[in-house]
Design a protein around this motif. Structure first.
Motif, mmCIF file in Angstrom:
data_model
loop_
_atom_site.group_PDB
_atom_site.id
_atom_site.type_symbol
_atom_site.label_atom_id
_atom_site.label_comp_id
_atom_site.label_asym_id
_atom_site.label_seq_id
_atom_site.Cartn_x
_atom_site.Cartn_y
_atom_site.Cartn_z
ATOM 1 N N GLY A 150 2.386 10.926 1.484
ATOM 2 C CA GLY A 150 3.194 12.139 1.502
ATOM 3 C C GLY A 150 4.555 11.983 2.137
ATOM 4 O O GLY A 150 5.447 12.807 1.918
ATOM 5 N N LEU A 151 4.749 10.907 2.907
ATOM 6 C CA LEU A 151 6.022 10.759 3.620
ATOM 7 C C LEU A 151 7.157 10.351 2.678
ATOM 8 O O LEU A 151 8.310 10.727 2.892
ATOM 9 C CB LEU A 151 5.880 9.735 4.751
ATOM 10 N N LYS A 152 6.835 9.614 1.617
ATOM 11 C CA LYS A 152 7.883 9.215 0.662
ATOM 12 C C LYS A 152 8.576 10.451 0.096
ATOM 13 O O LYS A 152 9.822 10.489 0.007
ATOM 14 C CB LYS A 152 7.279 8.391 -0.474
ATOM 15 N N GLU A 153 7.801 11.456 -0.271
ATOM 16 C CA GLU A 153 8.382 12.665 -0.845
ATOM 17 C C GLU A 153 9.289 13.374 0.167
ATOM 18 O O GLU A 153 10.340 13.917 -0.204
ATOM 19 C CB GLU A 153 7.269 13.607 -1.316
ATOM 20 N N ASN A 191 15.267 -2.859 -1.320
ATOM 21 C CA ASN A 191 14.411 -2.603 -0.159
ATOM 22 C C ASN A 191 13.895 -1.162 -0.154
ATOM 23 O O ASN A 191 12.820 -0.887 0.371
ATOM 24 C CB ASN A 191 15.101 -2.967 1.162
ATOM 25 N N ARG A 192 14.630 -0.236 -0.795
ATOM 26 C CA ARG A 192 14.167 1.153 -0.842
ATOM 27 C C ARG A 192 12.842 1.246 -1.593
ATOM 28 O O ARG A 192 11.890 1.906 -1.127
ATOM 29 C CB ARG A 192 15.211 2.042 -1.520
ATOM 30 N N GLU A 193 12.750 0.576 -2.738
ATOM 31 C CA GLU A 193 11.537 0.651 -3.547
ATOM 32 C C GLU A 193 10.334 0.053 -2.798
ATOM 33 O O GLU A 193 9.227 0.603 -2.844
ATOM 34 C CB GLU A 193 11.751 -0.058 -4.889
ATOM 35 N N TYR A 194 10.569 -1.058 -2.127
ATOM 36 C CA TYR A 194 9.482 -1.696 -1.374
ATOM 37 C C TYR A 194 9.042 -0.791 -0.220
ATOM 38 O O TYR A 194 7.844 -0.608 0.025
ATOM 39 C CB TYR A 194 9.939 -3.052 -0.845
ATOM 40 N N PHE A 195 10.017 -0.225 0.484
ATOM 41 C CA PHE A 195 9.732 0.665 1.604
ATOM 42 C C PHE A 195 8.925 1.882 1.142
ATOM 43 O O PHE A 195 7.910 2.247 1.759
ATOM 44 C CB PHE A 195 11.039 1.103 2.257
ATOM 45 N N PHE A 196 9.339 2.489 0.031
ATOM 46 C CA PHE A 196 8.629 3.657 -0.476
ATOM 47 C C PHE A 196 7.200 3.302 -0.893
ATOM 48 O O PHE A 196 6.264 4.088 -0.690
ATOM 49 C CB PHE A 196 9.389 4.275 -1.645
ATOM 50 N N HIS A 197 7.031 2.129 -1.499
ATOM 51 C CA HIS A 197 5.682 1.668 -1.871
ATOM 52 C C HIS A 197 4.789 1.586 -0.633
ATOM 53 O O HIS A 197 3.612 1.999 -0.660
ATOM 54 C CB HIS A 197 5.771 0.310 -2.561
ATOM 55 N N TYR A 204 10.146 10.066 11.378
ATOM 56 C CA TYR A 204 8.783 10.592 11.294
ATOM 57 C C TYR A 204 7.705 9.515 11.495
ATOM 58 O O TYR A 204 6.524 9.782 11.279
ATOM 59 C CB TYR A 204 8.553 11.321 9.953
ATOM 60 N N ILE A 205 8.117 8.313 11.923
ATOM 61 C CA ILE A 205 7.144 7.246 12.163
ATOM 62 C C ILE A 205 7.217 6.759 13.604
ATOM 63 O O ILE A 205 6.213 6.769 14.328
ATOM 64 C CB ILE A 205 7.340 6.078 11.179
ATOM 65 N N ASN A 206 8.397 6.312 14.026
ATOM 66 C CA ASN A 206 8.524 5.810 15.411
ATOM 67 C C ASN A 206 9.725 6.405 16.134
ATOM 68 O O ASN A 206 10.201 5.849 17.120
ATOM 69 C CB ASN A 206 8.614 4.273 15.421
ATOM 70 N N ASP A 207 10.202 7.554 15.658
ATOM 71 C CA ASP A 207 11.415 8.164 16.223
ATOM 72 C C ASP A 207 11.072 9.281 17.208
ATOM 73 O O ASP A 207 11.502 10.418 17.063
ATOM 74 C CB ASP A 207 12.327 8.688 15.112
#
Length: 286
Positions: A226-229, A212-218, A176-179
């Motif tokens: 809204g994309l994290k959810e 890395n998941r937590e940093y990415f979600f931040h 949903y960002i660069n795909d």
């Protein structure tokens, strides 16, 4: 930045990391994962003070082969401009008749073009460059503290003109960002124009682990509200995060790379990267 003394510098397959940690700020970086047991802040670069002495000793003991770097930390972080550990390592690689390959996102590698050309004339050099988005504005969000894609493409073209082979890492591709097809086709256009030897693409998506998941979600909250959810609902805590467009994008990738004689499977690219040529004029200084 802080210094340590290391016990060794080369892995069993001739990989090295002169630094640990990174300041490029890429929002998806797997090296932030707790799995790697980094006991300092990621941006507080750990410098292996004795790495060059260790490298000299280990090169003297080993059979000439490809020396690789960049798997965990981009070797051309801004700190390298001042410390020159990579440049001095290249001098040793050249002196002892080894080859060299690295993964980077930085145009700082062109500072060392003289040494790269010198090594490549005797043995082999392959520069691996990561490209994730053709959009420089998006690049500044997901890879904020390193040169944009347009500059990396210039680097690839400069290396091609210098007859130094290149490989592109087409990853990660963020759902949903660069795909999308436009982005993948644009990156493939860059690769074809730059005459790259191969492209590493495991599939369209990314991986997330604890750390890395937590940093990415931040960062998703910061830049893509809204994309994290959406990620949490669709992928939960999965390690592999495939793009919903994976199949169609991989068809484009395979078709265009096959048509342009670009190596396109990880196995083929890695075999090429680590194949060490036996050149008749190779010299080994002691």
């Amino acid at each position: 930045m802080h210094f340590i003394n290391s016990k060794s510098i080369l892995s069993s397959n001739n990989g090295m990391n002169l630094y640990r940690g990174c300041t490029h700020g890429c929002i998806y970086c797997d090296s932030r994962s707790e799995k790697y047991n980094m006991n300092h802040k990621f941006e507080d670069i750990e410098v292996k003070r004795n790495s060059l002495d260790l490298l000299k000793k280990e090169l003297l003991k080993r059979k000439p082969a490809m020396i690789g770097t960049g798997a965990m930390t981009d070797p051309y972080i801004p700190l390298e401009k001042r410390l020159k550990y990579v440049r001095n390592a290249l001098k040793l690689v050249d002196r002892y008749g080894f080859g060299f390959t690295c993964i980077t996102k930085s145009d700082l590698i062109l500072r060392d073009l003289d040494l790269l050309k010198k090594i490549n004339q005797k043995t082999k050099v392959v520069v691996q460059m990561t490209l994730t988005t053709a959009d420089d504005d998006l690049c500044k969000i997901i890879e904020p503290n390193v040169c944009p894609t347009s500059r990396r493409v210039e680097v690839l073209k400069t290396l091609n003109e210098a007859e130094i082979p290149t490989v592109v890492w087409l990853c990660p591709i963020l759902p949903y960002i660069n795909d999308d097809e436009k982005n993948i086709n644009s990156i493939l256009d860059f690769c074809i124009e730059s005459n790259v030897k191969g492209i590493v693409c495991f599939e369209m998506g990314l991986t997330l682990r604890k750390g890395n998941r937590e940093y990415f979600f931040h960062k998703l909250d910061e830049h893509f509200p809204g994309l994290k959810e959406k990620y949490i609902n669709q992928y939960g805590n999965d390690y592999k995060i495939p793009s919903p467009n994976n199949e169609s994008l991989m068809r484009i990738f395979k078709k265009r790379t096959n048509a342009n004689n670009i190596l396109n499977t990880p196995q083929d690219v890695f075999e090429y990267l680590y194949e060490f040529p036996q050149k008749s004029h190779q010299t080994r200084l002691i």
